[in-house]
Motif scaffolding. Structure first.
Motif, PDB file in Angstrom:
ATOM      1  N   ILE A   7       0.852  -1.200   0.000  1.00  0.00           N
ATOM      2  CA  ILE A   7       0.000   0.000   0.000  1.00  0.00           C
ATOM      3  C   ILE A   7       0.881   1.241   0.000  1.00  0.00           C
ATOM      4  O   ILE A   7       1.742   1.408   0.871  1.00  0.00           O
ATOM      5  CB  ILE A   7      -0.927   0.003   1.243  1.00  0.00           C
ATOM      6  CG1 ILE A   7      -1.810  -1.254   1.244  1.00  0.00           C
ATOM      7  CG2 ILE A   7      -1.788   1.267   1.258  1.00  0.00           C
ATOM      8  CD1 ILE A   7      -2.538  -1.480   2.557  1.00  0.00           C
ATOM      9  N   ASP A   8       0.668   2.100  -0.970  1.00  0.00           N
ATOM     10  CA  ASP A   8       1.450   3.330  -1.080  1.00  0.00           C
ATOM     11  C   ASP A   8       0.643   4.304  -1.940  1.00  0.00           C
ATOM     12  O   ASP A   8      -0.109   3.880  -2.816  1.00  0.00           O
ATOM     13  CB  ASP A   8       2.812   3.053  -1.723  1.00  0.00           C
ATOM     14  CG  ASP A   8       3.837   4.138  -1.414  1.00  0.00           C
ATOM     15  OD1 ASP A   8       4.880   3.811  -0.835  1.00  0.00           O
ATOM     16  OD2 ASP A   8       3.576   5.322  -1.750  1.00  0.00           O
ATOM     17  N   PRO A  37      -3.913   4.024  -0.804  1.00  0.00           N
ATOM     18  CA  PRO A  37      -4.696   4.152   0.435  1.00  0.00           C
ATOM     19  C   PRO A  37      -6.068   4.750   0.147  1.00  0.00           C
ATOM     20  O   PRO A  37      -6.183   5.663  -0.674  1.00  0.00           O
ATOM     21  CB  PRO A  37      -3.838   5.093   1.297  1.00  0.00           C
ATOM     22  CG  PRO A  37      -2.997   5.848   0.326  1.00  0.00           C
ATOM     23  CD  PRO A  37      -2.725   4.906  -0.805  1.00  0.00           C
ATOM     24  N   VAL A  56       0.713  -7.755   4.826  1.00  0.00           N
ATOM     25  CA  VAL A  56       0.514  -6.389   4.347  1.00  0.00           C
ATOM     26  C   VAL A  56       1.791  -5.591   4.586  1.00  0.00           C
ATOM     27  O   VAL A  56       2.366  -5.625   5.681  1.00  0.00           O
ATOM     28  CB  VAL A  56      -0.663  -5.704   5.087  1.00  0.00           C
ATOM     29  CG1 VAL A  56      -0.743  -4.223   4.713  1.00  0.00           C
ATOM     30  CG2 VAL A  56      -1.971  -6.396   4.755  1.00  0.00           C
ATOM     31  N   THR A  58       3.002  -1.635   4.127  1.00  0.00           N
ATOM     32  CA  THR A  58       2.463  -0.308   3.845  1.00  0.00           C
ATOM     33  C   THR A  58       3.524   0.779   4.000  1.00  0.00           C
ATOM     34  O   THR A  58       4.442   0.654   4.828  1.00  0.00           O
ATOM     35  CB  THR A  58       1.262   0.009   4.766  1.00  0.00           C
ATOM     36  OG1 THR A  58       0.807   1.349   4.516  1.00  0.00           O
ATOM     37  CG2 THR A  58       1.632  -0.112   6.232  1.00  0.00           C
ATOM     38  N   LEU A  62       1.231   8.127   4.123  1.00  0.00           N
ATOM     39  CA  LEU A  62       0.312   7.779   3.034  1.00  0.00           C
ATOM     40  C   LEU A  62      -0.372   8.997   2.434  1.00  0.00           C
ATOM     41  O   LEU A  62      -1.160   8.871   1.495  1.00  0.00           O
ATOM     42  CB  LEU A  62      -0.739   6.793   3.553  1.00  0.00           C
ATOM     43  CG  LEU A  62      -0.207   5.427   4.003  1.00  0.00           C
ATOM     44  CD1 LEU A  62      -1.285   4.625   4.717  1.00  0.00           C
ATOM     45  CD2 LEU A  62       0.331   4.647   2.811  1.00  0.00           C
ATOM     46  N   GLY A  77       0.765   4.754   8.001  1.00  0.00           N
ATOM     47  CA  GLY A  77       0.969   3.308   7.933  1.00  0.00           C
ATOM     48  C   GLY A  77       0.896   2.617   9.282  1.00  0.00           C
ATOM     49  O   GLY A  77       0.382   1.499   9.374  1.00  0.00           O
ATOM     50  N   CYS A  93       2.378  -7.834   9.331  1.00  0.00           N
ATOM     51  CA  CYS A  93       2.289  -6.463   8.806  1.00  0.00           C
ATOM     52  C   CYS A  93       3.663  -5.802   8.924  1.00  0.00           C
ATOM     53  O   CYS A  93       4.385  -6.018   9.899  1.00  0.00           O
ATOM     54  CB  CYS A  93       1.291  -5.624   9.589  1.00  0.00           C
ATOM     55  SG  CYS A  93      -0.433  -6.134   9.419  1.00  0.00           S
TER      56      CYS A  93
END
Length: 219
Positions: A7-8, A37, A56, A58, A62, A77, A93
């Motif tokens: 996620i970015d 995100p 995940v 991240t 974000l 994050g 994570c």
């Protein structure tokens, strides 16, 4: 094959992470999914849960760049990781960031924070034998192994209870295993007290059915 979610808010960093995995994943065991995100923390956590990934990763900040999103992201994050862990205890994570000192200060677990430089060669300059990919793989394996062992022991105890009375230690162990699986798969999912009380009446078929439902969440 392990399915991992990155996620970015920047497509450039997403592409960089995918390049890192492609270069380092010599066993070909990782499938990388990516996501920008979402607007709210709640919707992001719900999205992550619906994707059934094994881990995940991240970004920390974000809301830093707006080339690929046109809205503010009101969480970072570390807050996202905390939200995920509030639903699935010990779920693998990681936070990747160029601001590790800031991220470490905000994270409840400093061991999940890694500097983004590992994607650009910094990892080679350290004396660490375990790479980020090694840690990612081992964390996933450890998480799955813990759940599988707990599940097998829980089913063993439930099956035993059908033919003979469990002693106090076994009943206590059964409840602890049940609680561990619940917290690991979905903290919001709770086996009703009425079901757990069947332990006292020595009738555990309903609890066994509940375990079957929990197993489906692992698939």
């Amino acid at each position: 094959m392990y399915k991992i979610l990155f996620i970015d808010e920047q497509q450039e960093d997403i592409d960089s992470f995918k390049d890192y995995i492609e270069e380092k994943d010599l066993e070909g065991i990782f499938e990388v999914l990516d996501k920008y995100p979402l607007k709210s923390l709640e919707s992001m956590i719900e999205e992550v849960m619906s994707m059934h990934v094994d881990a995940v990763i991240t970004d920390f900040r974000l809301n830093e760049y707006k080339e690929n999103i046109d809205y503010n992201v009101p969480y970072d994050g570390t807050q996202l990781v905390e939200g995920i862990l509030s639903e699935r205890e010990d779920f693998p994570c990681f936070v990747l960031t160029s601001f590790d000192d800031e991220a470490v200060g905000k994270s409840e677990d400093v061991n999940i924070v890694y500097i983004k430089g590992i994607l650009h060669g910094t990892e080679k300059e350290t004396k660490a034998k375990a790479t980020f990919l090694d840690r990612l793989k081992n964390q996933i394996i450890h998480y799955k192994s813990k759940l599988e062992k707990a599940e097998l022991r829980l089913i063993e105890l439930l099956e035993k209870s059908k033919t003979q009375e469990l002693d106090a230690f076994e009943e206590d162990e059964l409840l602890k295993l049940d609680s561990l699986i619940e917290k690991s798969l979905d903290k919001k999912y709770v086996v009703p007290d009425t079901v757990k009380r069947t332990i006292e009446s020595k009738s555990l078929s309903e609890l066994l059915n509940a375990v079957d439902e929990l197993k489906k969440k692992l698939e």
